[in-house]
Design a protein around this motif. Sequence first.
Motif, PDB file in Angstrom:
ATOM      1  N   ARG A   3      37.522  34.741  30.130  1.00  0.00           N
ATOM      2  CA  ARG A   3      37.695  34.909  31.832  1.00  0.00           C
ATOM      3  C   ARG A   3      36.671  35.690  32.408  1.00  0.00           C
ATOM      4  O   ARG A   3      36.666  35.933  33.606  1.00  0.00           O
ATOM      5  CB  ARG A   3      38.930  35.911  32.100  1.00  0.00           C
ATOM      6  CG  ARG A   3      40.297  35.526  31.274  1.00  0.00           C
ATOM      7  CD  ARG A   3      41.037  34.631  32.393  1.00  0.00           C
ATOM      8  NE  ARG A   3      42.305  34.079  31.795  1.00  0.00           N
ATOM      9  CZ  ARG A   3      42.307  32.705  31.103  1.00  0.00           C
ATOM     10  NH1 ARG A   3      41.330  31.897  31.256  1.00  0.00           N
ATOM     11  NH2 ARG A   3      43.396  32.374  30.369  1.00  0.00           N
ATOM     12  N   GLU A   4      35.508  35.881  31.773  1.00  0.00           N
ATOM     13  CA  GLU A   4      34.465  36.733  32.303  1.00  0.00           C
ATOM     14  C   GLU A   4      33.897  36.118  33.602  1.00  0.00           C
ATOM     15  O   GLU A   4      33.370  36.779  34.603  1.00  0.00           O
ATOM     16  CB  GLU A   4      33.252  36.773  31.234  1.00  0.00           C
ATOM     17  CG  GLU A   4      32.821  35.737  30.438  1.00  0.00           C
ATOM     18  CD  GLU A   4      33.822  35.296  29.267  1.00  0.00           C
ATOM     19  OE1 GLU A   4      33.674  34.389  28.701  1.00  0.00           O
ATOM     20  OE2 GLU A   4      34.498  36.280  28.736  1.00  0.00           O
ATOM     21  N   SER A  58      36.173  38.560  38.162  1.00  0.00           N
ATOM     22  CA  SER A  58      36.743  39.118  36.839  1.00  0.00           C
ATOM     23  C   SER A  58      36.194  40.490  36.589  1.00  0.00           C
ATOM     24  O   SER A  58      35.119  40.964  37.008  1.00  0.00           O
ATOM     25  CB  SER A  58      36.097  38.217  35.723  1.00  0.00           C
ATOM     26  OG  SER A  58      36.190  38.548  34.380  1.00  0.00           O
ATOM     27  N   GLN A  63      37.569  44.811  32.197  1.00  0.00           N
ATOM     28  CA  GLN A  63      38.545  44.592  31.031  1.00  0.00           C
ATOM     29  C   GLN A  63      39.089  43.281  31.310  1.00  0.00           C
ATOM     30  O   GLN A  63      39.989  43.117  32.333  1.00  0.00           O
ATOM     31  CB  GLN A  63      39.358  45.681  31.075  1.00  0.00           C
ATOM     32  CG  GLN A  63      38.730  47.039  30.891  1.00  0.00           C
ATOM     33  CD  GLN A  63      39.645  48.101  30.506  1.00  0.00           C
ATOM     34  OE1 GLN A  63      40.929  48.027  31.272  1.00  0.00           O
ATOM     35  NE2 GLN A  63      39.290  49.311  29.782  1.00  0.00           N
ATOM     36  N   ARG A  64      38.783  42.411  30.334  1.00  0.00           N
ATOM     37  CA  ARG A  64      39.571  41.076  30.582  1.00  0.00           C
ATOM     38  C   ARG A  64      39.734  40.239  29.309  1.00  0.00           C
ATOM     39  O   ARG A  64      38.872  40.876  28.297  1.00  0.00           O
ATOM     40  CB  ARG A  64      38.549  40.154  31.793  1.00  0.00           C
ATOM     41  CG  ARG A  64      37.276  40.057  31.245  1.00  0.00           C
ATOM     42  CD  ARG A  64      36.211  39.521  32.018  1.00  0.00           C
ATOM     43  NE  ARG A  64      35.003  39.434  31.183  1.00  0.00           N
ATOM     44  CZ  ARG A  64      33.869  40.162  31.668  1.00  0.00           C
ATOM     45  NH1 ARG A  64      34.019  40.903  32.714  1.00  0.00           N
ATOM     46  NH2 ARG A  64      32.773  40.210  31.030  1.00  0.00           N
ATOM     47  N   PHE A  92      43.492  38.263  34.461  1.00  0.00           N
ATOM     48  CA  PHE A  92      42.263  38.299  33.731  1.00  0.00           C
ATOM     49  C   PHE A  92      42.426  38.777  32.285  1.00  0.00           C
ATOM     50  O   PHE A  92      41.539  38.692  31.676  1.00  0.00           O
ATOM     51  CB  PHE A  92      41.413  39.178  34.629  1.00  0.00           C
ATOM     52  CG  PHE A  92      40.904  38.467  35.758  1.00  0.00           C
ATOM     53  CD1 PHE A  92      39.856  37.476  35.834  1.00  0.00           C
ATOM     54  CD2 PHE A  92      41.382  38.836  37.058  1.00  0.00           C
ATOM     55  CE1 PHE A  92      39.477  36.857  36.790  1.00  0.00           C
ATOM     56  CE2 PHE A  92      40.524  38.021  38.143  1.00  0.00           C
ATOM     57  CZ  PHE A  92      39.853  37.013  37.959  1.00  0.00           C
ATOM     58  N   LYS A  93      43.831  39.348  32.270  1.00  0.00           N
ATOM     59  CA  LYS A  93      43.994  39.943  30.656  1.00  0.00           C
ATOM     60  C   LYS A  93      44.666  38.949  29.895  1.00  0.00           C
ATOM     61  O   LYS A  93      44.734  38.923  28.692  1.00  0.00           O
ATOM     62  CB  LYS A  93      44.716  41.246  30.918  1.00  0.00           C
ATOM     63  CG  LYS A  93      43.894  42.443  31.404  1.00  0.00           C
ATOM     64  CD  LYS A  93      44.556  43.607  31.401  1.00  0.00           C
ATOM     65  CE  LYS A  93      43.744  44.854  31.876  1.00  0.00           C
ATOM     66  NZ  LYS A  93      44.340  45.816  32.052  1.00  0.00           N
ATOM     67  N   ASP A 112      35.558  33.847  35.739  1.00  0.00           N
ATOM     68  CA  ASP A 112      36.480  33.215  36.309  1.00  0.00           C
ATOM     69  C   ASP A 112      36.662  33.683  37.810  1.00  0.00           C
ATOM     70  O   ASP A 112      36.256  35.170  37.785  1.00  0.00           O
ATOM     71  CB  ASP A 112      37.849  33.136  35.856  1.00  0.00           C
ATOM     72  CG  ASP A 112      38.094  32.290  34.507  1.00  0.00           C
ATOM     73  OD1 ASP A 112      37.193  31.617  34.281  1.00  0.00           O
ATOM     74  OD2 ASP A 112      38.997  32.449  33.942  1.00  0.00           O
ATOM     75  N   GLY A 134      44.972  41.500  37.805  1.00  0.00           N
ATOM     76  CA  GLY A 134      44.578  42.180  36.530  1.00  0.00           C
ATOM     77  C   GLY A 134      45.388  41.581  35.361  1.00  0.00           C
ATOM     78  O   GLY A 134      44.541  41.209  34.292  1.00  0.00           O
ATOM     79  N   SER A 170      44.976  35.748  27.612  1.00  0.00           N
ATOM     80  CA  SER A 170      44.184  35.040  26.884  1.00  0.00           C
ATOM     81  C   SER A 170      44.851  33.540  26.871  1.00  0.00           C
ATOM     82  O   SER A 170      45.792  33.458  27.101  1.00  0.00           O
ATOM     83  CB  SER A 170      43.953  35.623  25.382  1.00  0.00           C
ATOM     84  OG  SER A 170      45.279  35.719  25.090  1.00  0.00           O
TER      85      SER A 170
END
Length: 159
Positions: A13-14, A5, A8-9, A46-47, A16, A43, A49
Motif C-alpha cells: 500500500r506504500e 499512504s 504505518q501501512r 491502508f492497513k 497507493d 487508515g 493487507s
Amino acid sequence: MGFDSPKQRARGREDDLLLVFLSLKNNFDSADLFKTELQDLAGAFFKTSGSVTKAIREFVDGLNRSFLQKNHRFDQPESWQTASLSLGVIHQDTLFLAQVGASQVLVLSNGKIEPFFDENLDQRGLGVATVTNPRYYQSSLKGGEIVVFCAPLEKETLD
C-alpha cells in the motif's frame, strides 16, 4: 477527499492514493466529525493487507455500517442519512474504482472521455441495507489523465 499512504501501512500500500467522493442525503453530522470518520476508514484501508479490492471492500463496508448505525435512530426511511459513493485507488499504473449509489467517474485522456457508470446499480447508496454491492472497475493509467468524480450525467452530455 484524497488520502496518501501513511507511514504505518500494509505491505503493497506504500504508493497507493485513495480518492473518496461522497454525495450525502440528510447529513446530520458536523463536517469535522465526518472528516474524522473518513480519516479513520482511510487508515483502515491502508492497513488492510491483500488485494486492492479487499481493502476497498473494507472501506465501503465500514462506511455503510456507520450510516446504518446512525439510521437506527429514525423510523422513516425518508429520514435516513444515505450517501452515494465513488471510491478510487491509484495503485501503480492502475485506477481501481468502486461505486455505490448514484455516482459516476469520468477518465479524460487524449481528448476522449471514458465514463464509469452502471445505470442498473442500486441508486439508494450506503446506509440502506446491511450488505453493499459495489460496482468495480479498473482502468490503466499512462500519465496525463484527468479523473472526474461526479453525479451521473446524461449520456447526451458526454457526447
